[in-house]
Design a protein around this motif. Sequence first.
Motif, mmCIF file in Angstrom:
data_model
loop_
_atom_site.group_PDB
_atom_site.id
_atom_site.type_symbol
_atom_site.label_atom_id
_atom_site.label_comp_id
_atom_site.label_asym_id
_atom_site.label_seq_id
_atom_site.Cartn_x
_atom_site.Cartn_y
_atom_site.Cartn_z
ATOM 1 N N THR A 33 0.846 -1.184 0.000
ATOM 2 C CA THR A 33 0.000 0.000 0.000
ATOM 3 C C THR A 33 0.887 1.242 0.000
ATOM 4 O O THR A 33 2.021 1.203 0.455
ATOM 5 C CB THR A 33 -0.960 0.008 1.212
ATOM 6 N N GLY A 34 0.362 2.331 -0.515
ATOM 7 C CA GLY A 34 1.106 3.584 -0.533
ATOM 8 C C GLY A 34 1.864 3.782 -1.827
ATOM 9 O O GLY A 34 1.627 3.108 -2.823
ATOM 10 N N THR A 35 2.783 4.719 -1.790
ATOM 11 C CA THR A 35 3.578 5.093 -2.958
ATOM 12 C C THR A 35 5.038 4.792 -2.688
ATOM 13 O O THR A 35 5.636 5.385 -1.790
ATOM 14 C CB THR A 35 3.409 6.597 -3.264
ATOM 15 N N GLU A 36 5.599 3.876 -3.470
ATOM 16 C CA GLU A 36 7.024 3.566 -3.329
ATOM 17 C C GLU A 36 7.832 4.585 -4.121
ATOM 18 O O GLU A 36 7.582 4.802 -5.304
ATOM 19 C CB GLU A 36 7.324 2.161 -3.836
ATOM 20 N N ILE A 37 8.762 5.242 -3.458
ATOM 21 C CA ILE A 37 9.662 6.192 -4.103
ATOM 22 C C ILE A 37 11.075 5.687 -3.860
ATOM 23 O O ILE A 37 11.531 5.619 -2.721
ATOM 24 C CB ILE A 37 9.461 7.625 -3.558
ATOM 25 N N THR A 38 11.742 5.310 -4.937
ATOM 26 C CA THR A 38 13.079 4.738 -4.822
ATOM 27 C C THR A 38 14.119 5.829 -4.546
ATOM 28 O O THR A 38 13.851 7.021 -4.726
ATOM 29 C CB THR A 38 13.473 4.010 -6.116
ATOM 30 N N GLN A 39 15.301 5.390 -4.148
ATOM 31 C CA GLN A 39 16.391 6.337 -3.911
ATOM 32 C C GLN A 39 16.754 7.074 -5.202
ATOM 33 O O GLN A 39 17.032 8.267 -5.182
ATOM 34 C CB GLN A 39 17.625 5.625 -3.341
ATOM 35 N N LYS A 40 16.711 6.380 -6.324
ATOM 36 C CA LYS A 40 17.008 7.006 -7.624
ATOM 37 C C LYS A 40 15.991 8.118 -7.928
ATOM 38 O O LYS A 40 16.365 9.192 -8.399
ATOM 39 C CB LYS A 40 16.988 5.950 -8.729
ATOM 40 N N GLN A 41 14.718 7.864 -7.630
ATOM 41 C CA GLN A 41 13.692 8.880 -7.849
ATOM 42 C C GLN A 41 13.893 10.066 -6.913
ATOM 43 O O GLN A 41 13.705 11.214 -7.312
ATOM 44 C CB GLN A 41 12.298 8.273 -7.648
ATOM 45 N N MET A 42 14.269 9.779 -5.671
ATOM 46 C CA MET A 42 14.540 10.869 -4.720
ATOM 47 C C MET A 42 15.708 11.720 -5.194
ATOM 48 O O MET A 42 15.677 12.945 -5.079
ATOM 49 C CB MET A 42 14.848 10.311 -3.331
ATOM 50 N N ASP A 43 16.752 11.066 -5.692
ATOM 51 C CA ASP A 43 17.933 11.795 -6.159
ATOM 52 C C ASP A 43 17.600 12.732 -7.320
ATOM 53 O O ASP A 43 18.249 13.755 -7.496
ATOM 54 C CB ASP A 43 19.036 10.822 -6.571
ATOM 55 N N ALA A 44 16.575 12.383 -8.112
ATOM 56 C CA ALA A 44 16.186 13.212 -9.259
ATOM 57 C C ALA A 44 15.502 14.511 -8.824
ATOM 58 O O ALA A 44 15.499 15.496 -9.566
ATOM 59 C CB ALA A 44 15.272 12.424 -10.188
ATOM 60 N N ALA A 45 14.919 14.520 -7.636
ATOM 61 C CA ALA A 45 14.271 15.731 -7.112
ATOM 62 C C ALA A 45 15.353 16.652 -6.556
ATOM 63 O O ALA A 45 16.039 16.310 -5.605
ATOM 64 C CB ALA A 45 13.265 15.367 -6.022
ATOM 65 N N GLU A 46 15.510 17.824 -7.167
ATOM 66 C CA GLU A 46 16.585 18.741 -6.798
ATOM 67 C C GLU A 46 16.106 19.818 -5.829
ATOM 68 O O GLU A 46 15.138 20.523 -6.103
ATOM 69 C CB GLU A 46 17.156 19.412 -8.041
ATOM 70 N N VAL A 47 16.812 19.919 -4.709
ATOM 71 C CA VAL A 47 16.517 20.950 -3.718
ATOM 72 C C VAL A 47 16.730 22.319 -4.367
ATOM 73 O O VAL A 47 17.730 22.546 -5.042
ATOM 74 C CB VAL A 47 17.406 20.780 -2.463
ATOM 75 N N GLY A 48 15.756 23.207 -4.182
ATOM 76 C CA GLY A 48 15.834 24.548 -4.737
ATOM 77 C C GLY A 48 15.329 24.668 -6.164
ATOM 78 O O GLY A 48 15.173 25.768 -6.679
ATOM 79 N N LYS A 49 15.048 23.550 -6.829
ATOM 80 C CA LYS A 49 14.580 23.582 -8.224
ATOM 81 C C LYS A 49 13.241 22.879 -8.433
ATOM 82 O O LYS A 49 12.402 23.360 -9.183
ATOM 83 C CB LYS A 49 15.624 22.939 -9.144
ATOM 84 N N THR A 50 13.050 21.732 -7.797
ATOM 85 C CA THR A 50 11.830 20.947 -8.001
ATOM 86 C C THR A 50 10.660 21.607 -7.277
ATOM 87 O O THR A 50 10.791 22.046 -6.133
ATOM 88 C CB THR A 50 12.032 19.504 -7.489
#
Length: 125
Positions: A33-50
């Motif tokens: 249940t829920g939303t699986e967010i992998t480490q690779k997907q997290m790394d793609a989200a950029e602090v200050g830009k996303t």
Amino acid sequence: MRNTALALALLLAAPLTLSTPSAHANPFGGYKTGTEITQKQMDAAEVGKTTQDQIREAYGAPSRREQLGDTQIWYYDYVNIKHFGKNVQEATVFEFNKKGLLSAKSKSNAVGKTGNPLIDAANGK
């Protein structure tokens, strides 16, 4: 006798061949249940830009939200209860500033009481 055994074997195998693709991914059952967010997907989200819109578009609405001053926090909970092996219970956290830009991100390996009796029982809560 031989034809009866063959027919019985085919009858027992039929549900396996007619099952959905997700059942093939986890042939021993289990519960997700829920939303699986992998480490690779997290790394793609950029602090200050996303932006919040980009996160929502990629993962849907968060499981939970909090507002702490000017910071909005989004939680994406994910639980995978397996019949064999270690269960997965985690929360991916995205924090946004007042402009709606990602200011921090993290992942925890524990989710509080979910309200789902099956998940809470499996996790001893």
